[in-house]
Design a protein around this motif. Structure first.
Motif, PDB file in Angstrom:
ATOM      1  N   GLY A  66       3.096   5.560   0.598  1.00 27.54           N
ATOM      2  CA  GLY A  66       2.991   6.544   1.669  1.00 27.54           C
ATOM      3  C   GLY A  66       2.303   6.055   2.930  1.00 27.54           C
ATOM      4  N   SER A  67       1.813   4.820   2.930  1.00 29.64           N
ATOM      5  CA  SER A  67       1.053   4.324   4.088  1.00 29.64           C
ATOM      6  C   SER A  67       1.911   4.165   5.339  1.00 29.64           C
ATOM      7  CB  SER A  67       0.349   3.007   3.750  1.00 29.64           C
ATOM      8  OG  SER A  67       1.287   2.002   3.407  1.00 29.64           O
ATOM      9  N   HIS A  68       3.221   4.101   5.202  1.00 35.06           N
ATOM     10  CA  HIS A  68       4.100   4.012   6.372  1.00 35.06           C
ATOM     11  C   HIS A  68       4.035   5.283   7.219  1.00 35.06           C
ATOM     12  CE1 HIS A  68       6.472   6.059   3.351  1.00 35.06           C
ATOM     13  NE2 HIS A  68       7.327   6.462   4.282  1.00 35.06           N
ATOM     14  N   ARG A  69       3.462   6.340   6.670  1.00 32.78           N
ATOM     15  CA  ARG A  69       3.330   7.603   7.407  1.00 32.78           C
ATOM     16  C   ARG A  69       1.924   7.816   7.955  1.00 32.78           C
ATOM     17  NH1 ARG A  69       6.740  11.297   3.148  1.00 32.78           N
ATOM     18  NH2 ARG A  69       8.759  10.474   3.761  1.00 32.78           N
ATOM     19  N   TRP A  70       1.016   6.910   7.666  1.00 35.43           N
ATOM     20  CA  TRP A  70      -0.372   7.070   8.094  1.00 35.43           C
ATOM     21  C   TRP A  70      -0.536   6.719   9.568  1.00 35.43           C
ATOM     22  CZ3 TRP A  70      -3.621   4.094   3.907  1.00 35.43           C
ATOM     23  CH2 TRP A  70      -3.496   4.744   2.677  1.00 35.43           C
ATOM     24  N   PRO A  71      -1.568   7.266  10.211  1.00 36.41           N
ATOM     25  CA  PRO A  71      -1.917   6.780  11.549  1.00 36.41           C
ATOM     26  C   PRO A  71      -2.323   5.301  11.448  1.00 36.41           C
ATOM     27  CG  PRO A  71      -3.176   8.770  10.986  1.00 36.41           C
ATOM     28  CD  PRO A  71      -2.436   8.333   9.755  1.00 36.41           C
ATOM     29  N   ARG A  72      -2.052   4.534  12.463  1.00 38.61           N
ATOM     30  CA  ARG A  72      -2.326   3.086  12.408  1.00 38.61           C
ATOM     31  C   ARG A  72      -3.782   2.749  12.111  1.00 38.61           C
ATOM     32  NH1 ARG A  72       1.925  -0.243  14.128  1.00 38.61           N
ATOM     33  NH2 ARG A  72       3.600   0.964  15.057  1.00 38.61           N
ATOM     34  N   GLN A  73      -4.716   3.582  12.540  1.00 40.95           N
ATOM     35  CA  GLN A  73      -6.143   3.281  12.344  1.00 40.95           C
ATOM     36  C   GLN A  73      -6.624   3.581  10.922  1.00 40.95           C
ATOM     37  OE1 GLN A  73      -4.890   5.631  14.318  1.00 40.95           O
ATOM     38  NE2 GLN A  73      -6.024   7.538  14.102  1.00 40.95           N
ATOM     39  N   ARG A  74      -5.813   4.248  10.116  1.00 39.21           N
ATOM     40  CA  ARG A  74      -6.206   4.602   8.740  1.00 39.21           C
ATOM     41  C   ARG A  74      -6.282   3.351   7.880  1.00 39.21           C
ATOM     42  NH1 ARG A  74      -6.648   5.838   3.744  1.00 39.21           N
ATOM     43  NH2 ARG A  74      -5.774   7.684   2.760  1.00 39.21           N
ATOM     44  N   GLN A  75      -7.399   3.149   7.210  1.00 35.31           N
ATOM     45  CA  GLN A  75      -7.600   1.997   6.343  1.00 35.31           C
ATOM     46  C   GLN A  75      -7.595   2.447   4.879  1.00 35.31           C
ATOM     47  OE1 GLN A  75      -7.972  -1.320   7.343  1.00 35.31           O
ATOM     48  NE2 GLN A  75      -7.300  -0.450   9.285  1.00 35.31           N
ATOM     49  N   PRO A  76      -6.847   1.772   4.023  1.00 35.19           N
ATOM     50  CA  PRO A  76      -6.804   2.163   2.612  1.00 35.19           C
ATOM     51  C   PRO A  76      -7.981   1.595   1.831  1.00 35.19           C
ATOM     52  CG  PRO A  76      -5.414   0.273   2.941  1.00 35.19           C
ATOM     53  CD  PRO A  76      -5.954   0.658   4.306  1.00 35.19           C
ATOM     54  N   SER A  77      -8.283   2.221   0.719  1.00 37.21           N
ATOM     55  CA  SER A  77      -9.205   1.632  -0.240  1.00 37.21           C
ATOM     56  C   SER A  77      -8.349   0.888  -1.270  1.00 37.21           C
ATOM     57  CB  SER A  77     -10.046   2.715  -0.919  1.00 37.21           C
ATOM     58  OG  SER A  77      -9.219   3.558  -1.688  1.00 37.21           O
ATOM     59  N   PHE A  78      -8.946  -0.033  -1.999  1.00 38.97           N
ATOM     60  CA  PHE A  78      -8.198  -0.783  -3.007  1.00 38.97           C
ATOM     61  C   PHE A  78      -7.574   0.156  -4.036  1.00 38.97           C
ATOM     62  CE2 PHE A  78      -7.711  -3.051  -7.003  1.00 38.97           C
ATOM     63  CZ  PHE A  78      -6.948  -4.122  -6.598  1.00 38.97           C
ATOM     64  N   SER A  79      -8.292   1.233  -4.363  1.00 37.08           N
ATOM     65  CA  SER A  79      -7.792   2.151  -5.393  1.00 37.08           C
ATOM     66  C   SER A  79      -6.526   2.895  -4.949  1.00 37.08           C
ATOM     67  CB  SER A  79      -8.876   3.153  -5.792  1.00 37.08           C
ATOM     68  OG  SER A  79      -9.209   3.978  -4.699  1.00 37.08           O
ATOM     69  N   GLU A  80      -6.211   2.892  -3.655  1.00 33.35           N
ATOM     70  CA  GLU A  80      -4.986   3.526  -3.170  1.00 33.35           C
ATOM     71  C   GLU A  80      -3.770   2.608  -3.301  1.00 33.35           C
ATOM     72  OE1 GLU A  80      -5.860   6.492   0.351  1.00 33.35           O
ATOM     73  OE2 GLU A  80      -6.933   4.602   0.673  1.00 33.35           O
ATOM     74  N   SER A  81      -3.998   1.344  -3.618  1.00 33.65           N
ATOM     75  CA  SER A  81      -2.881   0.409  -3.772  1.00 33.65           C
ATOM     76  C   SER A  81      -2.466   0.332  -5.233  1.00 33.65           C
ATOM     77  CB  SER A  81      -3.266  -0.985  -3.261  1.00 33.65           C
ATOM     78  OG  SER A  81      -4.242  -1.575  -4.091  1.00 33.65           O
ATOM     79  N   ILE A  82      -1.181   0.023  -5.438  1.00 34.80           N
ATOM     80  CA  ILE A  82      -0.665  -0.142  -6.800  1.00 34.80           C
ATOM     81  C   ILE A  82       0.048  -1.491  -6.890  1.00 34.80           C
ATOM     82  CG2 ILE A  82      -0.433   2.319  -7.324  1.00 34.80           C
ATOM     83  CD1 ILE A  82       2.544   2.071  -6.652  1.00 34.80           C
ATOM     84  N   GLY A  83      -0.049  -2.118  -8.043  1.00 34.99           N
ATOM     85  CA  GLY A  83       0.651  -3.371  -8.267  1.00 34.99           C
ATOM     86  C   GLY A  83       2.119  -3.110  -8.539  1.00 34.99           C
ATOM     87  N   ALA A  84       2.984  -3.848  -7.874  1.00 35.40           N
ATOM     88  CA  ALA A  84       4.430  -3.698  -8.083  1.00 35.40           C
ATOM     89  C   ALA A  84       4.828  -4.512  -9.313  1.00 35.40           C
ATOM     90  CB  ALA A  84       5.195  -4.139  -6.845  1.00 35.40           C
ATOM     91  N   GLU A  85       4.359  -4.079 -10.485  1.00 39.06           N
ATOM     92  CA  GLU A  85       4.701  -4.763 -11.728  1.00 39.06           C
ATOM     93  C   GLU A  85       6.161  -4.475 -12.051  1.00 39.06           C
ATOM     94  OE1 GLU A  85       1.148  -5.352 -14.631  1.00 39.06           O
ATOM     95  OE2 GLU A  85       1.333  -3.201 -14.187  1.00 39.06           O
ATOM     96  N   MET A  86       6.897  -5.531 -12.422  1.00 35.69           N
ATOM     97  CA  MET A  86       8.323  -5.369 -12.703  1.00 35.69           C
ATOM     98  C   MET A  86       8.831  -6.581 -13.472  1.00 35.69           C
ATOM     99  SD  MET A  86       9.741  -5.801  -8.837  1.00 35.69           S
ATOM    100  CE  MET A  86       8.895  -6.905  -7.707  1.00 35.69           C
ATOM    101  N   PRO A  87       9.876  -6.381 -14.266  1.00 38.77           N
ATOM    102  CA  PRO A  87      10.451  -7.507 -15.001  1.00 38.77           C
ATOM    103  C   PRO A  87      11.283  -8.405 -14.088  1.00 38.77           C
ATOM    104  CG  PRO A  87      11.636  -5.490 -15.525  1.00 38.77           C
ATOM    105  CD  PRO A  87      10.484  -5.104 -14.636  1.00 38.77           C
TER     106      PRO A  87
END
Length: 86
Positions: free
Chosen positions: A33-54
């Motif tokens: 969802g970060s593509h919809r955030w204002p540019r100045q918004r900074q994420p915390s690490f806990s807001e990120s997810i690993g793109a785990e995939m086979p």
């Protein structure tokens, strides 16, 4: 994709897994969802997810989506195929 009050999205990126992607191997981290955030918004690490995939899978995301490499906690190399469409 054009969001109200935002600029038009000009990029789409794809990452193909050339081997199984796991968090231990440093799977790409994406902030949903970060593509919809204002540019100045900074994420915390806990807001990120690993793109785990086979192996053979692909993750597709808008160019404004915040993303980055995870930490490789193994001795193995990480290889990917990335494409950017503008």
């Amino acid at each position: 994709v054009q969001l109200p009050g935002e600029q038009i999205e000009h990029e789409v990126s794809c990452i193909w897994a050339t081997h199984d992607f796991t968090n231990d191997l440093g799977a790409t981290r994406v902030v949903k969802g970060s593509h919809r955030w204002p540019r100045q918004r900074q994420p915390s690490f806990s807001e990120s997810i690993g793109a785990e995939m086979p192996k053979g899978s692909v993750v597709i995301y808008a160019g404004h989506t915040l993303h980055g490499a995870g930490a490789n906690m193994t001795e193995d190399w990480v290889r990917t195929t990335s494409l950017l469409f503008t």
